[in-house]
Design an enzyme around this catalytic site. Structure first.
Site, mmCIF file in Angstrom:
data_model
loop_
_atom_site.group_PDB
_atom_site.id
_atom_site.type_symbol
_atom_site.label_atom_id
_atom_site.label_comp_id
_atom_site.label_asym_id
_atom_site.label_seq_id
_atom_site.Cartn_x
_atom_site.Cartn_y
_atom_site.Cartn_z
ATOM 1 N N LYS A 24 5.410 2.754 3.542
ATOM 2 C CA LYS A 24 4.682 2.009 2.515
ATOM 3 C C LYS A 24 5.312 0.629 2.302
ATOM 4 C CE LYS A 24 1.831 1.048 -0.849
ATOM 5 N NZ LYS A 24 2.426 0.457 -1.972
ATOM 6 N N SER A 30 -1.667 3.379 -1.240
ATOM 7 C CA SER A 30 -2.140 1.997 -1.217
ATOM 8 C C SER A 30 -3.650 1.939 -1.414
ATOM 9 C CB SER A 30 -1.784 1.321 0.097
ATOM 10 O OG SER A 30 -2.286 -0.012 0.100
ATOM 11 N N GLU A 71 1.521 -6.872 4.565
ATOM 12 C CA GLU A 71 0.541 -7.485 3.653
ATOM 13 C C GLU A 71 0.996 -8.905 3.258
ATOM 14 O OE1 GLU A 71 -0.483 -4.793 0.393
ATOM 15 O OE2 GLU A 71 -0.350 -6.488 -0.972
ATOM 16 N N HIS A 93 4.312 -1.528 5.125
ATOM 17 C CA HIS A 93 2.910 -1.874 4.871
ATOM 18 C C HIS A 93 2.832 -3.086 3.934
ATOM 19 C CE1 HIS A 93 -0.396 -1.816 1.959
ATOM 20 N NE2 HIS A 93 -1.172 -1.455 2.953
ATOM 21 N N ASN A 94 3.578 -3.035 2.847
ATOM 22 C CA ASN A 94 3.543 -4.140 1.884
ATOM 23 C C ASN A 94 4.102 -5.418 2.496
ATOM 24 O OD1 ASN A 94 2.778 -2.016 0.245
ATOM 25 N ND2 ASN A 94 3.842 -2.833 -1.534
#
Ligand SMILES: *[C@@H]1O[C@H](CO)[C@@H](O)[C@H](O)[C@H]1NC(C)=O
Ligand SMILES: *[C@@H]1O[C@H](CO)[C@@H](O)[C@H](O)[C@H]1NC(C)=O
Length: 486
Positions: free
Chosen positions: A185, A131, A192, A188-189
């Protein structure tokens, strides 16, 4: 035979691949660059990579022959068939103990499968979330590797050298087995998506609730960026709001209010449903994008569906005070969103037996990536203090933060509702908080309804073992629905 001098090969010379190669080169590693379209290799060597130690390969055989053992091959190609086809082409040239790293945005189920398939051939697999975009890749990304643990000692030095640093610690550590790197990940997105939606709702309230100008809003975000909300996304929001185009006008009001998405938020939502975790804020953020995309319908509906007469809520009248409250509401909602994200990580870790290190995850997100923020330092501390922390909201620091913010949070959500400004992320976070802190909720009635129409039975507060069925209508039989499931 040429001499095997390269520390690692990177396959895929799109911008992420090129930037990671240059980053590795900066840190003293010898990188071999390869692309299926081999002309790209020469273009890269003669331009961006000119004057560096980077070497190129014009075939997979050549690439493999240039690598030191165990061979490390990192793929930065498009998720899906491109990754699979590259793995299938490279593997026949590798030996047992060699390592394939997938640095793309692969779906974690694919990484779970590849981990298993490659391990059966003696090849080590690492799925690594990357990222930070192009800039991150070039000067310090957040790296989230998981897969075959035997691979980590051979990657640690390279990965931690090129990763972003936060308080002198690398934003990269080993996560766990199989597809855990890509799962982390993905979450994480998702987070976000949630952070961005919260910011968009705050912007909506500042604009349509308080009537601030773009510059005034930029100042609010600048102010917030000096305190506990200090983060990359708050910082860029201030820059975006302040930006003027050639005609000296703000850009944001000219942008079509219909959001795109690539799917990682959706995947997070799907996983939340799959593993039964109430990750409500991220789900609302995904749905808010879906609703935004229905632009034509919304324009039509705006002419048909009235809001009842909406007097200005009391709280909007003191702008300075409301902005203060809004900042606190944003912080509290953000804490809930991260608490939910870690609930999902915790359940996936349990289901797949990944033994995820939550403190390390917070550290990996602390710098380099899009959700980087001061706040993640607090999360790392919470999990370092208590690795078995059941929920972030139960940590002393965050418990106090939410409780300090809670009055403001309620005023913000109530005022938004009264004025007809939708705040799905703020509101769902508050609903979660109130639901989570309640010892007794209304699901007893749901259970009664299920038993009434479907004989699904229920349990009593005084006896959580025995299934009970009530003859609600006088027409009930003796048989419960459990009987035919048996
Ligand atoms: C080759 O490079 C292009 C960009 O120039 C990239 O899109 C593609 O993924 C690369 N493919 C492989 C297999 O190396
Ligand atoms: C359900 O209630 C009705 C009416 O009171 C009664 O006739 C019937 O026998 C009951 N059924 C069972 C399974 O107890």
């Amino acid at each position: 035979m040429p001499e095997a001098t390269a520390d690692i090969a990177v396959v895929g010379l799109a911008v992420m691949g090129q930037n990671l190669i240059l980053n590795m080169n900066d840190h003293g590693f010898t990188v071999c660059a390869f692309n299926r379209t081999v002309a790209k290799v020469d273009t890269f060597l003669n331009n961006e990579a000119k004057g560096t130690k980077i070497i190129g390969a014009h075939s997979i055989e050549e690439m493999v022959s240039l690598l030191k053992r165990p061979r490390r091959v990192m793929l930065l190609v498009q998720a899906g068939t491109a990754v699979q086809s590259m793995i299938d082409q490279i593997v026949p040239h590798l030996e047992k103990g060699d390592i394939i790293i997938d640095g793309g945005n692969s779906e974690y189920h694919d990484s779970n499968r590849r981990h298993k398939e490659l391990n059966e051939k003696g090849i080590l697999f690492v799925g690594c979330g990357v990222s930070g975009g192009e800039e991150g890749a070039r000067f310090g990304p957040s790296l989230m590797p998981g897969g075959s643990p035997e691979a980590w000692p051979h990657l640690k030095d390279i990965f931690q050298s090129i990763a972003a640093k936060s308080d002198n610690e690398a934003c990269c550590d080993w996560l766990g087995e199989a597809g855990s790197g890509h799962f982390v990940k993905m979450v994480h997105n998702g987070i976000e998506y949630g952070d961005m939606q919260l910011i968009a709702e705050a912007y909506d309230l500042l604009l349509n609730g308080l009537g601030l100008s773009q510059d005034e809003m930029a100042n609010v975000f600048d102010e917030w960026n000096k305190g506990e909300l200090d983060s990359f996304l708050i910082e860029i929001t201030a820059n975006i709001l302040r930006y003027k185009d050639e005609s000296g006008e703000s850009v944001v009001p000219k942008i079509l209010d219909s959001a795109g998405q690539k799917g990682t938020g959706k995947w997070t939502g799907i996983s939340a449903l799959e593993y039964g975790q109430p990750v409500t804020l991220i789900a609302e953020a995904v749905f808010a994008r879906c609703l935004s995309a229905l632009k034509e319908q919304r324009v039509l509906a705006s002419k048909v569906l009235p809001g009842s007469p909406l007097p200005q809520p009391e709280a909007f009248k003191n702008k300075k005070d409301f902005i203060l409250k809004l900042g606190q509401a944003l912080y509290a909602s953000k804490i809930v969103s991260y608490a939910q994200g870690f609930m999902l990580l915790g359940e996936a870790s349990r289901v797949f037996n990944w033994k995820l290190n939550f403190g390390a995850i917070a550290l990996m997100w602390r710098g380099g990536c899009i959700i980087r923020s001061r706040f993640l330092g607090g999360i790392k501390k919470a999990f370092d203090t208590n690795p078995n922390l059941q929920n972030l909201l139960l940590d002393d620091f965050f418990k106090k933060a939410v409780s300090d913010a809670q009055e403001s949070w309620r005023v913000v959500v109530a005022s938004a509702a009264l004025s007809g400004i939708p705040t799905p992320a703020f509101s769902s976070a508050l609903a979660f908080y109130d639901g989570y802190r309640r010892p007794v909720g209304p699901a007893n009635l749901l259970q009664a309804q299920r038993d009434y129409f479907g004989a699904h039975t229920y349990k009593l507060l005084t006896d959580a073992e025995t299934s009970v069925h009530t003859n609600w209508t006088g027409r009930g039989g003796r048989v419960t629905s459990n009987a035919y499931q048996a």
